[in-house]
Design an enzyme around this catalytic site. Structure first.
Site, PDB file in Angstrom:
ATOM      1  N   GLY A  87      37.313  43.864  23.100  1.00 19.92           N
ATOM      2  CA  GLY A  87      38.158  42.950  21.886  1.00 19.92           C
ATOM      3  C   GLY A  87      38.297  43.775  20.844  1.00 19.92           C
ATOM      4  N   GLY A  88      38.679  43.043  19.627  1.00 19.14           N
ATOM      5  CA  GLY A  88      38.872  43.847  18.296  1.00 19.14           C
ATOM      6  C   GLY A  88      37.412  44.344  17.809  1.00 19.14           C
ATOM      7  CG  MET A  89      35.454  41.863  16.155  1.00 19.69           C
ATOM      8  SD  MET A  89      35.739  42.820  14.769  1.00 19.69           S
ATOM      9  CE  MET A  89      34.375  42.764  14.048  1.00 19.69           C
ATOM     10  N   GLY A 121      35.662  44.862  29.571  1.00 17.77           N
ATOM     11  CA  GLY A 121      37.071  44.705  28.592  1.00 17.77           C
ATOM     12  C   GLY A 121      36.590  45.097  27.342  1.00 17.77           C
ATOM     13  CG  ASP A 172      37.362  35.297  16.555  1.00 14.20           C
ATOM     14  OD1 ASP A 172      38.820  35.195  16.448  1.00 14.20           O
ATOM     15  OD2 ASP A 172      37.217  36.210  17.383  1.00 14.20           O
TER      16      ASP A 172
END
Length: 355
Positions: free
Chosen positions: A24-26, A22, A134
């Site tokens: 994520g944003g980063m 997958g 986070d």
């Protein structure tokens, strides 16, 4: 495949990509085979535009933490193209996919178990003076589904990068164009993480944990979602706990203890929040069963008070409405429950209606 790699790509002459997990944003995340030690690992690499120095620095920080409730950092390599963080592969799903996809909320027994393991992992990181920064449901991995055989906090390796992006967004004011990283983290961010993200303490993680426990217990985010949550977060005005959390006497005592803990974690002033060690100590005083969870369907309801849960090829299980946490099921409803030996038929407690 997504990201920069295809199946069977070999990274650093050691890690062979097996599948795409997958993104994520980063970062992008792959499952890979360690060709030297013959094991499976999680291989993470930042997306284009992510600062490589920050990725390296944060990987070093993440490697300080060693605890069963934290995904272990195994290696860091750099090829001509990009850096890679190699992490313990957790054979499960993140907390959101593992638990909140099928259930609107969890009963206090499960929430207490999650809180206990969550706090122990967080305490280990704080002992190493590592702030996650986070924390959100997608950064907590679960194996065993509702049985929660393991819980591991992950993505310490990108926490510093996320902080940098949050700081940049805050300096420009949070708008509808803010990145997915910030928007996804926002419902769980402490007031100081929004207002002064470059100057936060360990207690910011405590707030995030409290926000996540609130959501698990109630089925709603404490301050709502989206940009409107910013003002409520800054004032510490979380929504009232729904009545169902404490209405049922079977769950009331433990639910009230969890509510007290969550309220402490969501104190606006970081000084008023407990430390991770204090949360662990509180969880050690909670009385919660860890019985196996099963799944079935409501077979019938008699006199609006009791009935039976059925499973294929198994004896029916008796349940009473007093054993239900939250919304009452109807005939045919899919439910999660634990069962205990009873006279004539096993008995269910708790019973939670699933989506």
């Amino acid at each position: 495949m997504n990201g920069p790699h295809d199946i069977d790509d070999v990274i650093g002459n050691r890690y062979r990509v097996n599948s795409f997990i997958g993104e994520g944003g980063m970062q992008y995340v792959y499952q890979a085979a360690d060709l030297v030690l013959d094991r499976l690992v999680a291989l993470k690499t930042p997306k284009e535009g992510s600062a490589e120095k920050r990725f390296h620095r944060s990987a070093i920080v993440a490697a300080r933490v060693n605890h069963p409730n934290v995904a272990k950092t195994l290696d860091y390599i750099y090829t001509e193209e990009r850096p890679y963080l190699v992490e313990e592969l957790v054979h499960g799903q993140d907390l959101k996919d593992a638990l909140l996809t099928d259930a609107n909320y969890l009963d206090p027994f499960l929430v207490a178990k999650i809180a206990h393991h969550f706090a122990k992992g967080l305490a280990a990181s704080h002992h190493a003076n590592v702030i996650h920064r986070d924390l959100k449901p997608t950064n907590v991995m679960i194996t065993g589904g509702f049985n929660i055989l393991e819980l591991k906090i992950t993505d310490f390796g990108i926490a510093k990068m996320a902080e940098e992006e949050i700081a940049d967004a805050a300096s420009k004011d949070i708008t509808n164009s803010t990145s997915a990283t910030v928007v996804g983290a926002l419902p769980y961010m402490a007031p100081e993480a929004i207002e002064t993200p470059r100057d936060i303490s360990l207690k910011a993680d405590i707030w995030s944990m409290g926000a996540m426990l609130y959501e698990l217990l109630t089925g709603q985010k404490p301050f709502g979602a989206g940009l409107k949550a910013v003002r409520l977060i800054s004032e510490g005005k979380f929504f009232p706990f729904p009545d169902f959390v404490t209405t049922n006497p079977q769950f009331r005592h433990l639910a009230k203890e969890l509510i007290s803990l969550i309220k402490q974690c969501l104190s606006v002033d970081p000084v008023d929040r407990p430390s991770a060690d204090q949360v662990v100590a509180t969880c050690e005083t909670l009385c919660y069963p860890v019985s196996e969870r099963e799944f079935g369907n409501i077979k019938d309801i008699r006199f609006d008070k009791w009935g039976f849960i059925t499973q294929p090829n198994k004896q029916d299980t008796f349940y009473h409405v007093n054993s239900v946490y939250g919304k009452k099921p109807i005939i045919g409803s899919r439910v999660m429950y634990s069962k205990y030996p009873g006279s004539g038929a096993d008995r269910a407690l708790p019973v939670v209606k699933l989506k």
